[in-house]
Enzyme design. Structure first.
Site, short mmCIF file in Angstrom:
data_model
loop_
_atom_site.label_atom_id
_atom_site.label_comp_id
_atom_site.label_asym_id
_atom_site.label_seq_id
_atom_site.Cartn_x
_atom_site.Cartn_y
_atom_site.Cartn_z
N HIS A 162 4.52 -3.95 -2.87
CA HIS A 162 4.86 -4.95 -1.86
C HIS A 162 4.81 -6.32 -2.52
O HIS A 162 3.95 -6.56 -3.38
CB HIS A 162 3.86 -4.90 -0.69
CG HIS A 162 4.36 -5.60 0.52
ND1 HIS A 162 4.21 -6.96 0.68
CD2 HIS A 162 5.04 -5.15 1.59
CE1 HIS A 162 4.76 -7.30 1.83
NE2 HIS A 162 5.29 -6.24 2.40
N ASP A 179 5.86 1.78 4.91
CA ASP A 179 6.98 2.72 4.97
C ASP A 179 6.65 4.08 4.40
O ASP A 179 7.40 5.03 4.58
CB ASP A 179 8.19 2.14 4.21
CG ASP A 179 8.72 0.93 4.93
OD1 ASP A 179 8.80 0.98 6.15
OD2 ASP A 179 9.04 -0.06 4.26
N1 ACO Z 1 7.60 2.17 -8.27
C1 ACO Z 1 7.46 1.92 -9.59
N2 ACO Z 1 7.31 0.71 -10.13
C2 ACO Z 1 7.32 -0.34 -9.29
C3 ACO Z 1 7.46 -0.17 -7.89
C4 ACO Z 1 7.60 1.13 -7.39
N3 ACO Z 1 7.73 1.35 -6.08
N4 ACO Z 1 7.43 -1.38 -7.29
C5 ACO Z 1 7.28 -2.28 -8.27
N5 ACO Z 1 7.21 -1.66 -9.47
C6 ACO Z 1 7.00 -2.29 -10.78
C7 ACO Z 1 8.29 -2.96 -11.26
O1 ACO Z 1 9.06 -2.10 -12.05
C8 ACO Z 1 7.75 -4.14 -12.02
O2 ACO Z 1 7.35 -3.68 -13.28
P1 ACO Z 1 7.44 -4.66 -14.58
O3 ACO Z 1 6.43 -5.75 -14.33
O4 ACO Z 1 7.06 -3.78 -15.72
O5 ACO Z 1 8.85 -5.16 -14.63
C9 ACO Z 1 6.48 -4.54 -11.26
O6 ACO Z 1 6.05 -3.33 -10.59
C10 ACO Z 1 6.71 -5.63 -10.21
O7 ACO Z 1 7.81 -5.24 -9.41
P2 ACO Z 1 8.82 -6.25 -8.74
O8 ACO Z 1 10.07 -5.54 -8.38
O9 ACO Z 1 8.93 -7.48 -9.60
O10 ACO Z 1 8.00 -6.63 -7.43
P3 ACO Z 1 8.61 -7.33 -6.17
O11 ACO Z 1 7.49 -8.05 -5.53
O12 ACO Z 1 9.83 -8.11 -6.52
O13 ACO Z 1 9.10 -6.10 -5.27
C11 ACO Z 1 9.15 -4.32 -3.74
C12 ACO Z 1 8.41 -5.59 -4.19
C13 ACO Z 1 10.63 -4.63 -3.52
C14 ACO Z 1 8.56 -3.87 -2.40
C15 ACO Z 1 8.97 -3.22 -4.82
O14 ACO Z 1 7.61 -2.90 -4.97
C16 ACO Z 1 9.78 -1.96 -4.49
O15 ACO Z 1 10.97 -1.88 -4.84
N6 ACO Z 1 9.13 -0.94 -3.82
C17 ACO Z 1 9.84 0.24 -3.40
C18 ACO Z 1 10.63 -0.05 -2.11
C19 ACO Z 1 9.73 -0.21 -0.90
O16 ACO Z 1 8.83 0.56 -0.66
N7 ACO Z 1 10.01 -1.27 -0.10
C20 ACO Z 1 9.31 -1.52 1.15
C21 ACO Z 1 8.65 -2.84 1.14
S1 ACO Z 1 7.69 -3.04 2.60
C22 ACO Z 1 8.77 -3.49 3.78
O17 ACO Z 1 9.87 -3.95 3.59
C23 ACO Z 1 8.29 -3.28 5.16
#
Ligand code: ACO
Length: 403
Positions: free
Chosen positions: A279, A337
């Site tokens: 998140h 979620d």
């Molecule tokens: N699985 C694996 N790796 C992940 C995940 C994941 N679900 N989420 C983040 N990471 C990793 C990224 O690859 C990144 O790694 P790096 O630093 O080596 O590049 C690091 O963690 C940070 O990730 P970002 O994408 O920069 O984090 P951001 O804050 O932009 O994204 C998000 C948050 C979009 C929720 C992300 O965690 C994600 O895509 N999760 C899966 C989708 C999801 O569950 N969304 C629901 C959000 S809650 C809602 O909307 C109610």
């Protein structure tokens, strides 16, 4: 906190912040999140207390007016929402223009936007009374439109609202009752869904809420703004994640395949992410996820589902991920979620409806944030800047000279 707008006025300096990770675009009194501690408050009240003791319409009142209602205020509010649950009869024909296999979110974007064509009076945003009527209309009509989108997709006739039922029971009935057959709302499921609505009601300046505010900053009418929010919510990184999380659990299928998916999620050459994990703000457990997990168990118990293979995979996946170095280091915990899909599926909703239910619940948050913005005298049109990386100025060349 630095007020960059003042700095900009004095020096012309502005910030570059893709994804707005460190830029506040507004002040707000509605929702507070402490992502490090895993705290979520609506108007100061902890989410777990609201979910445990309150109901969704009371939460709507709280978000809109800033205080919990007295018994008389609650009765009046419930009555006013109930009076607006019907949609204009011509909306029925509007629906039939869609293909039966249209995604219900596509229908929601269109039908909520279309409300502005049916309720012209509520598009006058300069009138506080009309703004409140627009808010009531939106909160009241979302369940009706959502149920219509569902009924349309399965080829069944629309079921009209029955307003002596509470908000969530009414919605369940509109979704699952079949004309000429008796339908009794299960109070345990209705309570569980009501709680899910409370959990989703607002979440400060997330992508869809920011979209609503940005659209509203131009003076666009509230129905158009909420339609913009629904469109934004649809994406898999936001509201579409519950659908994506359930599909992922189905794809994993059995606990023994979890390590393979954990490895994929950690592999930087693989775009796969564990859906329902991570998140932008919560870098500790999402407080909503705990309540959702409890609700999942309640719903499965009520329905007599003893061994749900998806739940087995989810519980095991969570356990493995929480102990994994990669997820610990990146502070990736289950978000709301992760469990909501299992719960909604058990209740009988198809995956394509999951984000619709999220939109239904989030409508109050969007409208509360929109109202707060409209009432803020310092509000200006939202206009982000950019860092231009294209060509420098050059002279036009005619087609004949372009070689
Ligand atoms: N699985 C694996 N790796 C992940 C995940 C994941 N679900 N989420 C983040 N990471 C990793 C990224 O690859 C990144 O790694 P790096 O630093 O080596 O590049 C690091 O963690 C940070 O990730 P970002 O994408 O920069 O984090 P951001 O804050 O932009 O994204 C998000 C948050 C979009 C929720 C992300 O965690 C994600 O895509 N999760 C899966 C989708 C999801 O569950 N969304 C629901 C959000 S809650 C809602 O909307 C109610």
């Amino acid at each position: 906190v630095i007020d960059i707008s003042k700095l900009y006025a004095q020096t012309g300096m502005f910030t570059y912040d893709p994804g707005f990770t460190s830029t506040a675009a507004t002040e707000s009194k509605i929702t507070y999140i402490d992502g490090d501690k895993g705290i979520l408050l609506y108007r100061g009240y902890p989410i777990d207390q609201l979910a445990e003791h309150g109901d969704f319409l009371e939460t709507c009142y709280l978000l809109l007016y800033g205080e919990l209602p007295t018994a008389a205020q609650k009765a009046d509010f419930d009555y006013r929402v109930t009076r607006h649950t019907m949609v204009h009869d011509q909306m029925n024909r509007f629906f039939t223009g869609f293909r039966r296999d249209a995604h219900p979110m596509a229908i929601m974007v269109a039908s909520v936007g279309a409300l502005s064509a049916f309720y012209h009076d509520s598009t006058d945003i300069s009138d506080p009374h009309q703004r409140m009527i627009a808010s009531m209309r939106m909160i009241a009509k979302m369940p009706t439109l959502a149920a219509m989108a569902y009924k349309y997709s399965i080829g069944q006739p629309f079921v009209y609202p029955q307003n002596e039922l509470d908000y969530t029971s009414n919605f369940l009935r509109m979704c699952f009752a079949v004309p000429a057959e008796e339908y009794k709302v299960n109070p345990v499921l209705s309570r569980a869904l009501d709680r899910i609505f409370i959990l989703h009601a607002d979440h400060e300046q997330n992508a869809s809420t920011s979209t609503v505010r940005l659209a509203g900053s131009s003076g666009a009418n509230p129905f158009a703004c909420i339609a913009a929010g629904i469109a934004c919510l649809w994406g898999p990184a936001h509201g579409g994640a519950n659908e994506a999380a359930l599909k992922m659990l189905e794809e994993i299928g059995t606990p023994d395949r979890i390590p393979e998916y954990i490895a994929k999620a950690k592999d930087k050459n693989d775009p796969f992410r564990l859906m329902g994990f991570g998140h932008r703000v919560y870098k500790n457990y999402d407080p909503r996820a705990r309540i959702m997990q409890k609700t999942t168990h309640e719903v499965l118990n009520e329905l007599g589902i003893k061994d749900d293979p998806l739940l087995d995979v989810a519980v095991e996946l969570e356990q493995i991920a929480l102990k994994d170095e990669y997820f610990i280091e990146k502070k990736l915990y289950p978000n709301i979620d992760f469990y909501s899909g299992i719960t909604l599926k058990a209740m009988g909703f198809p995956t394509s409806m999951f984000t619709v239910l999220f939109a239904l619940a989030r409508t109050v948050g969007w409208i509360a944030q929109w109202s707060e913005m409209i009432e803020d005298p310092s509000q200006r049109i939202g206009r982000p800047r950019q860092l231009y990386t294209g060509e420098t100025e050059r002279d036009y060349v005619t087609v004949a000279q372009r070689g």
